[in-house]
Design a protein around this motif. Sequence first.
Motif, PDB file in Angstrom:
ATOM      1  N   LEU A 217       0.834  -1.209   0.000  1.00 23.18           N
ATOM      2  CA  LEU A 217       0.000   0.000   0.000  1.00 23.18           C
ATOM      3  C   LEU A 217       0.860   1.246   0.000  1.00 23.18           C
ATOM      4  CD1 LEU A 217      -2.710  -1.118   2.572  1.00 23.18           C
ATOM      5  CD2 LEU A 217      -3.228  -0.229   0.300  1.00 23.18           C
ATOM      6  N   GLY A 218       1.802   1.303   0.945  1.00 20.64           N
ATOM      7  CA  GLY A 218       2.686   2.463   1.043  1.00 20.64           C
ATOM      8  C   GLY A 218       3.607   2.595  -0.156  1.00 20.64           C
ATOM      9  N   LYS A 219       4.106   1.449  -0.653  1.00 21.10           N
ATOM     10  CA  LYS A 219       5.018   1.478  -1.802  1.00 21.10           C
ATOM     11  C   LYS A 219       4.355   2.028  -3.059  1.00 21.10           C
ATOM     12  CE  LYS A 219       7.881  -2.407  -0.281  1.00 21.10           C
ATOM     13  NZ  LYS A 219       8.239  -3.836  -0.511  1.00 21.10           N
ATOM     14  N   HIS A 220       3.031   1.827  -3.172  1.00 21.11           N
ATOM     15  CA  HIS A 220       2.304   2.295  -4.349  1.00 21.11           C
ATOM     16  C   HIS A 220       1.568   3.610  -4.101  1.00 21.11           C
ATOM     17  CE1 HIS A 220       2.858  -2.040  -5.356  1.00 21.11           C
ATOM     18  NE2 HIS A 220       3.072  -1.538  -6.554  1.00 21.11           N
ATOM     19  N   GLY A 221       2.000   4.322  -3.073  1.00 22.17           N
ATOM     20  CA  GLY A 221       1.460   5.660  -2.830  1.00 22.17           C
ATOM     21  C   GLY A 221       0.076   5.702  -2.223  1.00 22.17           C
ATOM     22  N   MET A 222      -0.348   4.596  -1.609  1.00 22.25           N
ATOM     23  CA  MET A 222      -1.672   4.557  -0.975  1.00 22.25           C
ATOM     24  C   MET A 222      -1.522   4.599   0.540  1.00 22.25           C
ATOM     25  SD  MET A 222      -3.606   1.711  -3.323  1.00 22.25           S
ATOM     26  CE  MET A 222      -2.247   0.924  -4.152  1.00 22.25           C
ATOM     27  N   THR A 223      -2.465   5.242   1.195  1.00 23.96           N
ATOM     28  CA  THR A 223      -2.443   5.333   2.661  1.00 23.96           C
ATOM     29  C   THR A 223      -3.388   4.288   3.244  1.00 23.96           C
ATOM     30  OG1 THR A 223      -2.059   7.712   2.506  1.00 23.96           O
ATOM     31  CG2 THR A 223      -2.801   6.860   4.637  1.00 23.96           C
ATOM     32  N   PRO A 224      -2.879   3.408   4.108  1.00 16.18           N
ATOM     33  CA  PRO A 224      -3.760   2.398   4.710  1.00 16.18           C
ATOM     34  C   PRO A 224      -4.897   3.057   5.499  1.00 16.18           C
ATOM     35  CG  PRO A 224      -1.454   1.883   5.143  1.00 16.18           C
ATOM     36  CD  PRO A 224      -1.487   3.261   4.561  1.00 16.18           C
ATOM     37  N   LYS A 225      -6.099   2.521   5.313  1.00 18.49           N
ATOM     38  CA  LYS A 225      -7.263   2.998   6.056  1.00 18.49           C
ATOM     39  C   LYS A 225      -7.467   2.117   7.292  1.00 18.49           C
ATOM     40  CE  LYS A 225      -8.763   5.897   2.712  1.00 18.49           C
ATOM     41  NZ  LYS A 225      -7.784   5.668   1.669  1.00 18.49           N
ATOM     42  N   SER A 226      -8.429   2.502   8.123  1.00 19.01           N
ATOM     43  CA  SER A 226      -8.685   1.733   9.351  1.00 19.01           C
ATOM     44  C   SER A 226      -9.043   0.281   9.022  1.00 19.01           C
ATOM     45  CB  SER A 226      -9.791   2.391  10.167  1.00 19.01           C
ATOM     46  OG  SER A 226     -10.995   2.432   9.433  1.00 19.01           O
ATOM     47  N   GLU A 227      -9.719   0.074   7.851  1.00 16.30           N
ATOM     48  CA  GLU A 227     -10.094  -1.292   7.457  1.00 16.30           C
ATOM     49  C   GLU A 227      -8.865  -2.155   7.187  1.00 16.30           C
ATOM     50  OE1 GLU A 227     -13.446   1.460   6.358  1.00 16.30           O
ATOM     51  OE2 GLU A 227     -11.273   1.452   6.051  1.00 16.30           O
ATOM     52  N   HIS A 228      -7.806  -1.560   6.613  1.00 18.28           N
ATOM     53  CA  HIS A 228      -6.581  -2.318   6.352  1.00 18.28           C
ATOM     54  C   HIS A 228      -5.908  -2.705   7.671  1.00 18.28           C
ATOM     55  CE1 HIS A 228      -7.069   0.047   2.552  1.00 18.28           C
ATOM     56  NE2 HIS A 228      -6.809  -1.139   2.032  1.00 18.28           N
ATOM     57  N   TYR A 229      -5.876  -1.746   8.602  1.00 21.85           N
ATOM     58  CA  TYR A 229      -5.290  -2.048   9.914  1.00 21.85           C
ATOM     59  C   TYR A 229      -6.092  -3.138  10.622  1.00 21.85           C
ATOM     60  CZ  TYR A 229      -2.229   2.040   9.543  1.00 21.85           C
ATOM     61  OH  TYR A 229      -1.259   2.927   9.147  1.00 21.85           O
ATOM     62  N   ALA A 230      -7.420  -3.062  10.518  1.00 21.74           N
ATOM     63  CA  ALA A 230      -8.278  -4.073  11.149  1.00 21.74           C
ATOM     64  C   ALA A 230      -8.000  -5.452  10.577  1.00 21.74           C
ATOM     65  CB  ALA A 230      -9.744  -3.695  10.957  1.00 21.74           C
ATOM     66  N   CYS A 231      -7.829  -5.519   9.249  1.00 23.99           N
ATOM     67  CA  CYS A 231      -7.535  -6.801   8.601  1.00 23.99           C
ATOM     68  C   CYS A 231      -6.184  -7.346   9.072  1.00 23.99           C
ATOM     69  CB  CYS A 231      -7.520  -6.622   7.081  1.00 23.99           C
ATOM     70  SG  CYS A 231      -8.960  -7.316   6.263  1.00 23.99           S
ATOM     71  N   MET A 232      -5.212  -6.450   9.196  1.00 23.13           N
ATOM     72  CA  MET A 232      -3.875  -6.870   9.619  1.00 23.13           C
ATOM     73  C   MET A 232      -3.901  -7.401  11.052  1.00 23.13           C
ATOM     74  SD  MET A 232      -1.070  -7.023   7.969  1.00 23.13           S
ATOM     75  CE  MET A 232      -0.027  -8.272   8.699  1.00 23.13           C
ATOM     76  N   VAL A 233      -4.648  -6.724  11.914  1.00 24.68           N
ATOM     77  CA  VAL A 233      -4.816  -7.201  13.295  1.00 24.68           C
ATOM     78  C   VAL A 233      -5.507  -8.566  13.286  1.00 24.68           C
ATOM     79  CG1 VAL A 233      -6.076  -6.786  15.454  1.00 24.68           C
ATOM     80  CG2 VAL A 233      -4.794  -4.932  14.383  1.00 24.68           C
ATOM     81  N   ASP A 234      -6.502  -8.726  12.430  1.00 26.70           N
ATOM     82  CA  ASP A 234      -7.233  -9.993  12.315  1.00 26.70           C
ATOM     83  C   ASP A 234      -6.297 -11.118  11.882  1.00 26.70           C
ATOM     84  OD1 ASP A 234      -9.555 -11.558  12.447  1.00 26.70           O
ATOM     85  OD2 ASP A 234      -9.960 -11.303  10.322  1.00 26.70           O
ATOM     86  N   VAL A 235      -5.432 -10.830  10.912  1.00 27.49           N
ATOM     87  CA  VAL A 235      -4.463 -11.826  10.432  1.00 27.49           C
ATOM     88  C   VAL A 235      -3.586 -12.292  11.584  1.00 27.49           C
ATOM     89  CG1 VAL A 235      -2.420 -12.185   8.992  1.00 27.49           C
ATOM     90  CG2 VAL A 235      -4.391 -10.984   8.052  1.00 27.49           C
ATOM     91  N   LEU A 236      -3.022 -11.339  12.321  1.00 29.81           N
ATOM     92  CA  LEU A 236      -2.106 -11.674  13.412  1.00 29.81           C
ATOM     93  C   LEU A 236      -2.834 -12.403  14.548  1.00 29.81           C
ATOM     94  CD1 LEU A 236      -0.151  -8.276  13.491  1.00 29.81           C
ATOM     95  CD2 LEU A 236       0.738 -10.480  12.693  1.00 29.81           C
ATOM     96  N   ALA A 237      -4.030 -11.906  14.903  1.00 32.14           N
ATOM     97  CA  ALA A 237      -4.783 -12.504  16.008  1.00 32.14           C
ATOM     98  C   ALA A 237      -5.218 -13.922  15.681  1.00 32.14           C
ATOM     99  CB  ALA A 237      -5.992 -11.641  16.334  1.00 32.14           C
ATOM    100  N   ARG A 238      -5.682 -14.149  14.459  1.00 37.21           N
ATOM    101  CA  ARG A 238      -6.113 -15.501  14.065  1.00 37.21           C
ATOM    102  C   ARG A 238      -4.950 -16.482  14.069  1.00 37.21           C
ATOM    103  NH1 ARG A 238     -10.919 -16.139  10.108  1.00 37.21           N
ATOM    104  NH2 ARG A 238     -12.098 -14.229  10.310  1.00 37.21           N
ATOM    105  N   ALA A 239      -3.752 -15.957  13.758  1.00 34.27           N
ATOM    106  CA  ALA A 239      -2.568 -16.819  13.708  1.00 34.27           C
ATOM    107  C   ALA A 239      -1.966 -17.033  15.093  1.00 34.27           C
ATOM    108  CB  ALA A 239      -1.532 -16.210  12.770  1.00 34.27           C
TER     109      ALA A 239
END
Length: 433
Positions: free
Chosen positions: A271-293
């Motif tokens: 996201l950052g490499k392509h000039g996009m700013t992560p939104k709260s939904e992206h952070y939520a998904c990332m937390v979900d990935v880590l928590a599920r694992a």
Amino acid sequence: MLRAGVFPDYLTYPFLAKASARLLKPELGGAIHGHALKNGFQLDKFINNSLIHMYASCHDIVYARRVFDEMPMKNIVSWNAMLDGYAKCGDMASARQVFDLMPQRDVVSWSCLIDGYVKNGDHKEALAIFEEMLVLGPKANEVTMVSVLCACAHLGALDQGRSMHCYVMDNGLPMTLVLRTSLVDMYAKCGAIEEALYVFRGVSNGKSDVLLWNAMIGGLAIHGLVNESLELFTEMQIAGILPDEITYLCLLSACAHSGLVKEAWYFFECLGKHGMTPKSEHYACMVDVLARAGQVAEAYQFLCEMPVEPSASLLGALLNGCLIYGKSDLAEIVGRKLIELDPDHDGRYIGLSNVYAAVKQWKEARTMREAMERRGVKKSAGFSCVEISGTLYSFIAHDETHPNSKQIYEILEFIVSQMKLDVHKVIQEYPSL
């Protein structure tokens, strides 16, 4: 224009009103309205229609209605603008009232009402209005069908969705990219992945866009077809379609379903490499990935280092991970924060109550239920929808409103008894389990 001494006419003001609507600047639109009145255009239908649209787009429905009521002569565009305005502002009761009072209706009128119900989450009513339109109204167009397919997707009404697809084909409606994307989304959300792929593959890469690819990638992801989802993303890049924030959200969701932590980090960093700013939904998904694992501590650290305030959905993902992996201390912290963020949501109190119950802190669990009652928060009844022969039936726990409730419960009891028999057979065959 004014400085040059050129006077605006009846064609000028609608463009200015539209610009104000796009900018969401009601104060600017109000100034334009005043200028039009000052120059004697108070009776111009073309200008007044654009002013209704402008005020409604800026969520100033009171002024929109005032303009509408003060028009001595209204045409169908005036009525449609007012109807659409109420729908945009979420006042579907007033929208329906305007619709019922209309001296005549066209396809735009019906489409506005259907889309209003869809946007406000009343998908069943949207489909009911469409059925009424088939009998009383004009032939639907591709815009109508996009809204109707969205309703089918949210309800999981596959049979009805297929009927809508047939309607599109039988009536020769143009298969626009937006309509094709809606069909893909509907089939994917209803679990008909093969049909979604068939519609998706019906367009050449040169005529597709990122929205169509997102619908298919996301559809594969939500049904656990993670490898297929990632392969399609690779195909998308080969086709020269640039991913957007939604693409990466779909990919992160796919990673969460399969515990692909390494891949999730890669997509998040893209996201950052392509000039996009992560939104709260992206952070939520990332937390979900880590928590599920099971990486709950890492998920909490990631949350603390975020540049944005944590949303309720993000904390909810972390709370689920804490419950699954028995991290009760952290679960209590997260649960209390959730109640602070969303004090009128029944699930927040129940979630924290479950945290305490899991570690047998019954007094604290009861306290949460009591706090919920003191605040006047009612538990929303969960319900299930079943589609039978194109008709949707909703059921809640202990529901007896259906005319065939007795037979339904008899079948349910029979199924449960058969399940118990199967369990007993497994225990007898494999006593060591």
